[in-house]
Design a protein around this motif. Structure first.
Motif, mmCIF file in Angstrom:
data_model
loop_
_atom_site.group_PDB
_atom_site.id
_atom_site.type_symbol
_atom_site.label_atom_id
_atom_site.label_comp_id
_atom_site.label_asym_id
_atom_site.label_seq_id
_atom_site.Cartn_x
_atom_site.Cartn_y
_atom_site.Cartn_z
ATOM 1 N N SER A 1 0.822 -1.216 0.000
ATOM 2 C CA SER A 1 0.000 0.000 0.000
ATOM 3 C C SER A 1 0.856 1.267 0.000
ATOM 4 C CB SER A 1 -0.953 -0.003 1.210
ATOM 5 O OG SER A 1 -0.245 0.071 2.436
ATOM 6 N N ASN B 1 0.862 1.683 -8.404
ATOM 7 C CA ASN B 1 -0.028 0.755 -9.079
ATOM 8 C C ASN B 1 0.571 0.486 -10.451
ATOM 9 O OD1 ASN B 1 -2.019 -0.549 -10.535
ATOM 10 N ND2 ASN B 1 -3.693 0.636 -9.636
ATOM 11 N N SER C 1 -0.327 -1.381 -12.748
ATOM 12 C CA SER C 1 -1.317 -1.440 -13.822
ATOM 13 C C SER C 1 -1.545 -0.058 -14.429
ATOM 14 C CB SER C 1 -2.650 -1.988 -13.298
ATOM 15 O OG SER C 1 -2.496 -3.296 -12.842
ATOM 16 N N GLN C 2 -1.367 0.974 -13.623
ATOM 17 C CA GLN C 2 -1.555 2.342 -14.108
ATOM 18 C C GLN C 2 -0.273 2.951 -14.647
ATOM 19 O OE1 GLN C 2 -3.233 4.414 -10.716
ATOM 20 N NE2 GLN C 2 -5.298 4.128 -11.483
ATOM 21 N N ASP D 1 0.499 6.688 -7.452
ATOM 22 C CA ASP D 1 -0.815 6.450 -8.047
ATOM 23 C C ASP D 1 -1.932 6.621 -7.025
ATOM 24 O OD1 ASP D 1 0.121 5.692 -10.715
ATOM 25 O OD2 ASP D 1 0.993 3.970 -9.689
ATOM 26 N N GLN E 1 -1.955 -2.329 -3.971
ATOM 27 C CA GLN E 1 -1.671 -2.838 -5.307
ATOM 28 C C GLN E 1 -0.306 -3.514 -5.251
ATOM 29 O OE1 GLN E 1 -3.452 -2.851 -8.212
ATOM 30 N NE2 GLN E 1 -5.163 -2.053 -7.033
ATOM 31 N N SER F 1 3.279 -4.621 -5.517
ATOM 32 C CA SER F 1 4.371 -3.717 -5.859
ATOM 33 C C SER F 1 5.732 -4.376 -5.721
ATOM 34 C CB SER F 1 4.315 -2.469 -4.973
ATOM 35 O OG SER F 1 5.411 -1.627 -5.236
#
Length: 158
Positions: A56, A60, A62-63, A100, A108, A110
């Motif tokens: 956390s 992210n 994915s972004q 992000d 996400q 990491s």
């Protein structure tokens, strides 16, 4: 390696060298070295050990992609020999990428967060990641033939 890194961090917490709430970056953070001083997103100063352990920290992939899979591109951008090392990747991300999400508000997966935990281990113990894990975690359990995996063929164990 993430479970082993987490075990090493928890060992440092149990032995009083770290706390889950310790800040990682900034003047009062663990990684307060000059290489990490240039920061684009000031929210990184809120990242704690716990944030990194539970994915956390604010990244992210994915972004914004996973910088751990781009050491050659990062080396080229930094003008350093390729591939960029772990600290150079962290430094590049801190100086050039916004988070992000705010640390602790989402989670996400990491790879970068665990790279950072590896550098925390090195800073706190004043040993390489591999040396600390081997001598403090693996050897006491009778594990004497485990090695880091490397990407370059020349660095691999036979």
């Amino acid at each position: 390696s993430k479970p082993i890194t987490a075990i090493a961090i928890m060992y440092l917490i149990e032995t009083g060298h770290l706390s889950l709430q310790d800040k990682v970056f900034g003047p009062n953070g663990i990684l307060n070295d000059d290489i990490y001083a240039k920061v684009l997103d000031k929210r990184v100063y809120n990242i704690t050990i716990e944030n990194l352990l539970n994915h956390s920290g604010g990244w992210n992939s994915s972004q914004s992609g996973d910088p751990m899979f781009n050491p050659v591109g990062i080396a080229n951008r930094l003008g350093v020999p390729s591939p960029a090392n772990a600290s150079q990747i962290i430094s590049f991300v801190l100086a050039n990428k916004n988070l992000d999400f705010s640390p602790g508000t989402a989670d996400q997966y990491s790879n970068l967060g665990y790279n950072i935990l590896g550098r925390v281990i090195e800073k706190i113990t004043e040993q390489s990641y591999e040396e600390f894990v081997r001598t403090s975690i693996l050897n006491p359990m009778g594990i004497n033939d485990m090695y880091l995996g490397f990407n370059k063929e020349a660095d691999r164990y036979d």
